[in-house]
Design an enzyme around this catalytic site. Structure first.
Site: not given
Ligand code: GLP
Length: 264
Positions: A67, A136, A138, A143
Site C-alpha cells: 500500500d 482494527n 486491517h 479497513e
Molecule cells: C499500517 C499499514 C499496515 C500495517 C499496519 C500496522 O496501517 N498500512 O500494512 O500492517 O499499519 O502497523 P504496525 O506494524 O506499525 O503496528
C-alpha cells in the site's frame, strides 16, 4: 492457518526472516510482497544483515508493496516508498527497477491501481506476501467493510488508523486520509502469506482474525480462506486466544514431524 506462537517480538522477526531467506534460496527469482509499519522493521534488519553476509541475495527477486498513501510523492519522508528505501531497499542488492510500491502521486490513481494489478500478474504473481495487522483487523489498508474479494484500489482510512499512524507525522503536517492498497483478493492470490503481529495492542485483532467469523468487519479474517497462511505471534499478541494450547500442540507436532522427515 498455521499459528506459530513465540516468546518475543525478536523471535517473530527471526521466524519471518527465515521464511523469506528460505523462499529466496528455493527460488532466487521469487516475487515478494512487502509491508510497512513498525512490525516488519526487525525482520528487514535481519534480511539486510543476511544480504550483507551474502547468506541471501535479492539480485533476481522482485517486490510489490501492499500500500501507499494517496497524495504523497515517493520522496516524501512519510511515504511508504521512502520507508522501504530507508529500511530495506537501499541496503540490499535488489535492482531498483524490480521494486514496486503503488504510486501515491499518480495523475490517474484509478488507472494506477489497475496497472499495479497487471504488474503483479506480469511478474507471475506473488510467491510470499508479508503482512502486518492493524489494531482494527486491517491488512494493507483494507479497513473494516473492505470487500473480501477486492483488488488494488483507493481506500479511505478509518479515524482509528489515522490516529494510529499519526505518530509518524510531525504535528501540523499533512496526513493523508486516503490510500492505494492491494485488495483482499489480491493478497489471497499470493502463494503463501505470512502475517506478523506483536504486542498487547494487537491481541484483540489477533483473536478476531483467528477465532472470529470470516467477516469484512475484520479484514484479516479473510486469511482463514487461504491455503498457506502462517500467523506468527509473540506471547503478548497471542494472549487473548481461547485455543492457545491447541495451537502450541499442533506446532510441537509439526516440529517433531519436520525433524523426523529431515532425519530420513
Ligand atoms: C499500517 C499499514 C499496515 C500495517 C499496519 C500496522 O496501517 N498500512 O500494512 O500492517 O499499519 O502497523 P504496525 O506494524 O506499525 O503496528
Amino acid at each position: 492457518m498455521q499459528i506459530v506462537i513465540l516468546p518475543t517480538a525478536d523471535d517473530v522477526a527471526e521466524y519471518g526472516a527465515t521464511l523469506f531467506i528460505r523462499q529466496l534460496h528455493k527460488n532466487p527469482h521469487s516475487v515478494l510482497g512487502l509491508a510497512t509499519g513498525s512490525t516488519p522493521l526487525a525482520l528487514y534488519r535481519l534480511l539486510i544483515i543476511a544480504c550483507q553476509q551474502k547468506t541471501v541475495s535479492f539480485a533476481k527477486a522482485k517486490t510489490f508493496n501492499l500500500d501507499e498513501y494517496l497524495g504523497l510523492a515517493a520522496d516524501h519522508p512519510q511515504s511508504y516508498r521512502y520507508f522501504m528505501q530507508q529500511h530495506l531497499f537501499n541496503a540490499i542488492d535488489i535492482l531498483p527497477s524490480n521494486t514496486a510500491v503503488p504510486d501515491g502521486s499518480a495523475a490517474d490513481p484509478v488507472a494506477a491501481c489497475k496497472q499495479y494489478e497487471q504488474q503483479i500478474v506480469d511478474a507471475g504473481g506473488i510467491d510470499l506476501q508479508l503482512l502486518g495487522l492493524g489494531r482494527n483487523g486491517h491488512i494493507g489498508f483494507n479497513e473494516p467493510s473492505s470487500g473480501l474479494r477486492s483488488r488494488t484500489r483507493i481506500k479511505t482510512l478509518t479515524p482509528a488508523t489515522i490516529a494510529d499512524n499519526a505518530r509518524f507525522f510531525e504535528q501540523g503536517e499533512y496526513q493523508p486520509h486516503l490510500s492505494i492498497t492491494m485488495g483482499i483478493g489480491t493478497i489471497l492470490d499470493a502463494g503463501k502469506v505470512v502475517l506478523l503481529a506483536t504486542g498487547t495492542n494487537k491481541a484483540k485483532a489477533v483473536k478476531a482474525m483467528i477465532e472470529g467469523p470470516l467477516t469484512a468487519a475484520c479484514p484479516a479474517s479473510a486469511l482463514q480462506l487461504h491455503q498457506q497462511a502462517i500467523v506468527v505471534l509473540d506471547e503478548a499478541a497471542a494472549a487473548e486466544l481461547t485455543d492457545i494450547e491447541f495451537y502450541r500442540h499442533i506446532e510441537r507436532e509439526n516440529q517433531a514431524l519436520l525433524k523426523r522427515l529431515t532425519r530420513q
